[in-house]
Design an enzyme around this catalytic site. Sequence first.
Site, mmCIF file in Angstrom:
data_model
loop_
_atom_site.group_PDB
_atom_site.id
_atom_site.type_symbol
_atom_site.label_atom_id
_atom_site.label_comp_id
_atom_site.label_asym_id
_atom_site.label_seq_id
_atom_site.Cartn_x
_atom_site.Cartn_y
_atom_site.Cartn_z
ATOM 1 N N ARG A 1 -8.535 14.427 2.092
ATOM 2 C CA ARG A 1 -7.366 14.995 2.776
ATOM 3 C C ARG A 1 -6.169 15.093 1.834
ATOM 4 O O ARG A 1 -5.425 16.055 1.854
ATOM 5 C CB ARG A 1 -7.009 14.109 3.967
ATOM 6 C CG ARG A 1 -7.029 14.845 5.250
ATOM 7 C CD ARG A 1 -7.008 14.027 6.507
ATOM 8 N NE ARG A 1 -6.734 12.630 6.427
ATOM 9 C CZ ARG A 1 -7.655 11.682 6.607
ATOM 10 N NH1 ARG A 1 -8.901 12.002 6.849
ATOM 11 N NH2 ARG A 1 -7.333 10.412 6.545
ATOM 12 N N HIS B 1 0.824 -1.206 0.000
ATOM 13 C CA HIS B 1 0.000 0.000 0.000
ATOM 14 C C HIS B 1 0.861 1.261 0.000
ATOM 15 O O HIS B 1 0.556 2.233 -0.671
ATOM 16 C CB HIS B 1 -0.914 -0.010 1.232
ATOM 17 C CG HIS B 1 -1.961 1.051 1.224
ATOM 18 N ND1 HIS B 1 -3.195 0.861 0.662
ATOM 19 C CD2 HIS B 1 -1.949 2.318 1.689
ATOM 20 C CE1 HIS B 1 -3.905 1.953 0.794
ATOM 21 N NE2 HIS B 1 -3.169 2.867 1.413
ATOM 22 N N HIS C 1 -10.274 1.716 -0.697
ATOM 23 C CA HIS C 1 -10.459 1.344 0.703
ATOM 24 C C HIS C 1 -11.225 0.031 0.734
ATOM 25 O O HIS C 1 -12.279 -0.090 1.351
ATOM 26 C CB HIS C 1 -11.182 2.447 1.485
ATOM 27 C CG HIS C 1 -10.398 2.924 2.665
ATOM 28 N ND1 HIS C 1 -10.957 3.344 3.827
ATOM 29 C CD2 HIS C 1 -9.064 3.027 2.848
ATOM 30 C CE1 HIS C 1 -10.007 3.699 4.677
ATOM 31 N NE2 HIS C 1 -8.854 3.516 4.104
#
Lengths: 236, 790
Positions: free
Chosen positions: B115, B47, B94
């Site tokens: 974000r 990731h 996700h």
Amino acid sequence: MRFAVLQFPASNCDQDAVHAVRVLGHEADYVWHKETSLGAADAVIVPGGFSYGDYLRTGAIARFSPVMGAVREFAASGGLVLGICNGFQILCEAGLLPGALVRNRSLQFRCEHVFLKTATHDSPFTRRIPPGKVLRIPIAHGEGCYFADEATLAALRANNQILWQYCSARGELTDEANPNGSLLNIAGICNAGRNVAGLMPHPERACEPILGSDDGRFIFESMLETLTDRARAKAA
Amino acid sequence: MTEPAITPELVAKHNLTPEEYAHVKEILGREPTYTELGIFSVMWSEHCSYKNTRPLLKTFPTRSPRVLVGAGEENAGIIDIGDGLAIAFKIESHNHPSAVEPFQGAATGVGGIVRDIFTMGARPICSVNSLRFGPITDEKSEAAPAAGESAGESAPTHQVPAAIANNRRLFAGVVAGIAHYGNCFGIPTLAGEVYFDPSYEGNPLVNAFCLGVLRHEQIARGAARGIGNPVFYVGPATGRDGLAGAAFASQDLTEESAEQQRGAVQVGDPFMEKLVCEACLELLATGAVAGIQDMGAAGLTCSTCETAARAGTGIEIELDKVPQRAPNMSSYEIMLSESQERMLIIVHRGREEEVKRIFDKWDLPWAEVGVVTDTGRMVVKHHGKVVADIPAKKIADESPVYQREALEPAYLTEVRAFSLAGLADLTEPEDALLRVLAWPTIASKNWVYRQYDHMVRGSSVVCPGSDAAVLRLKADSLPELRSDRPVPEKFLALTVDGNGAYVYLDPYEGGKIVVTEAARNLACAGAVPLGATDNLNYGNPMNPELFWQLKESVRGLADACRAFNTPITGGNCSLYNQSPAGPIDPTPTVAMVGLIEKPEHITTQWFKDEGDVIILLGEPVDTADPLLGLGGSAYLQVIHGRKTGTPPRCDLETAKTLHTALVGLIRTGDIKSAHDCSEGGLAVCLAECCISRQEGRHTPRLLGATVHFETACRLDALLFGESQSRVVVSCHPLHATRVLERAKLLGVPALQLGTVGGGHLTIGTPAGGLTTSIEELHDVWWHSIARAMA
């Protein structure tokens, strides 16, 4: 004319309200929730959003913000106050409007264009809406089901305080047209003094043809005409 | 507090191989501490490090004259859109958190990507998502089992109601989670796509995209610049939630891991995010910020070592100063927590007061936790002890890179052997059209997008339900800046696409189709593509057959991106998407953004007026394709219960010519509607042109059509074949001749098909046809998902 647009933590339609007022050729200022004065405002808009994250209950915390004291005074002296969506919820929590807004009948958030019938043209918020005109304005809320006890509903009716009701495209008040289960298909009301109004649909999102509808202008133009009349009366 | 001793088992539990662990010791020149082991574990997870995919990602085109910040440089890429304005956008997955806890998993997926965008200094103004779930209807009981169905093709196993109920639960939870976060934050969720397929059962995909806008001079950097500058932590306190979520995302999903890792799912607070976003944008406008980075995957670990690595500096932090939500948190826990809505801000020394003033105004916690150093090292202190001391550049940039083995999967032999010879042609086309339109993958997604506020910010010009969404940029879309320069209005088109079945059946062609369909959707809206962001969702890369899918499809994606001049400006890889039942279909999703020159060029997919002429741009059927576009089609899956056959071929030159011609025609002002022909073929495309316009609640605006094809072809292939590079347009009858002539001049075949009007959709062909009332078509298409979810 000058509009004060309140900003609570997580108001998120504040910019849209300011934009709509400016599109109509008037001025708008943001007023932070910690302020205790509204400045030189001719009218107040309590915008939509998720003030305080909707924690506790929609609008339940915002009503304690310092600025609400100033709004109360402004309303008490006859000033025009319009609450949109979360703003409507805040005005109900603050006791400036009767009743409450609870979870939608579907238990889901709903965002779509709805049709509105103007129940009375006798208010500073509806006087410019053409008779018989069905307004097409979007909603976007999870807790927009208008609820009040029998006595309150009776008073609303008796005093002509219901301003807008959800209807079909043809103007019929059907259950199918009601997106959230509001009693009497109520989309918006005003107070007994007729100077404070709230509605769940978003007229500020419907002021430009490129957004698919400019029916929301009629509501702001009604307020502006009222303010112009008052200014003239004052000058005379 | 005593820390566990580092044993080979503990190393293995952190998903580090013995070789990787040896590399860790070499970098440090000693054994790591427990905290350091945790740091390496998350930073070297797939990731965060892309260790299995980096060689492939290098093959993407990433540059164009418009690219201001390219892929991999920062938290999101940035593209110039003219007049000093720019857009920042990225997509991120996700998947595993959403499989375990759909509502919070999806909600924090939105939070994380939003974000990433405001970290760049941009105001987030639009959200998009791409979702995949197992079937929500009992397809097998409806599909007629085809004769001679063979093993080897991916014949989905019979759906037991419990599995369907679980798929519905995941679908409902994910949609509610996205709605919760986006609606409260106040960002319109303007576009998206949802597919349902057995391969996603137990491993749904949740890819969230966000776009922001800013002026060139407002671009913020995630770099710890300026030796001696203080490092601030802002946002809510750190808790034990989301411990090592990045590492969790980089493993196969099993029932056991899901149960164990429930604590790795973060809990989102969109209210907090809204405040943090506004405060950060306000602070950035002061010029006091030297560097800014969100704490996303790998939290405090990733943000500190990446900012130091980017600036070539060091960073020293004291964990005792980090606001903490739980008592007695260890340094390991604080460093690896993925508590949401936190930011790391490096402030120019002497301007600390501005941070305090602004964050106090927004009632947000802040703390000065460290300082930028010249050592090149990331030093972490806790209770007066150094708990981690690592060269920042080595951990951020020198993660292992693997060239994984790739082997062509055996199942492809069966796929390629499929022919139409044993397949009887269609006899009940009306019934077939209704069933295909009701198939949840094709049916209207209004059940989904009516839960998303898609109109907040007052700039949604084309809402969900057309080929691409269209967003207006205006002055208040931008973060505040003291500037008198006027901001011209601009119009962006957005789409996200990714047909996993095609990619499963032919990874290279399928990869090309993903990008091509996205570009075609933009062209239908009147837009020219600017760039794209990709989310690569695949199975375990250690499996050579699954890695081959990844490698081949990336080759297809890259070739197509080059053809359309759409650089990839960033994205995300999500590997290990498999449940005990097996891997998902390889699913690259591509979100593409285009620019529309003038508002009058904005075009939607639905027919506009009775009497308008319907024209097909492109060939009705690709006769060079032995399967005539039926390979991998929705029709084969719905009517015959088979997901097999080589998918339609995608000629990039043909596609490019079509898109250029279409945008050219739109700019002449003659085109009143344009709809791309994709899943479900011409029949579904024409039906959607008739039924997809929605005026308001329970008020569709339906317009019938009568069309006729001269093409001699199997009826199923002509109606439902999915040959590429076809678009259905409509125009005023007086303009039909010149549209046809211009199209031909521009090198695109153009056929006059018929006219708009009446209460039915009527399609005639030499092999038969259909007539169905548009009310009936609308009813099954519009309500299908709501009925399944009722």
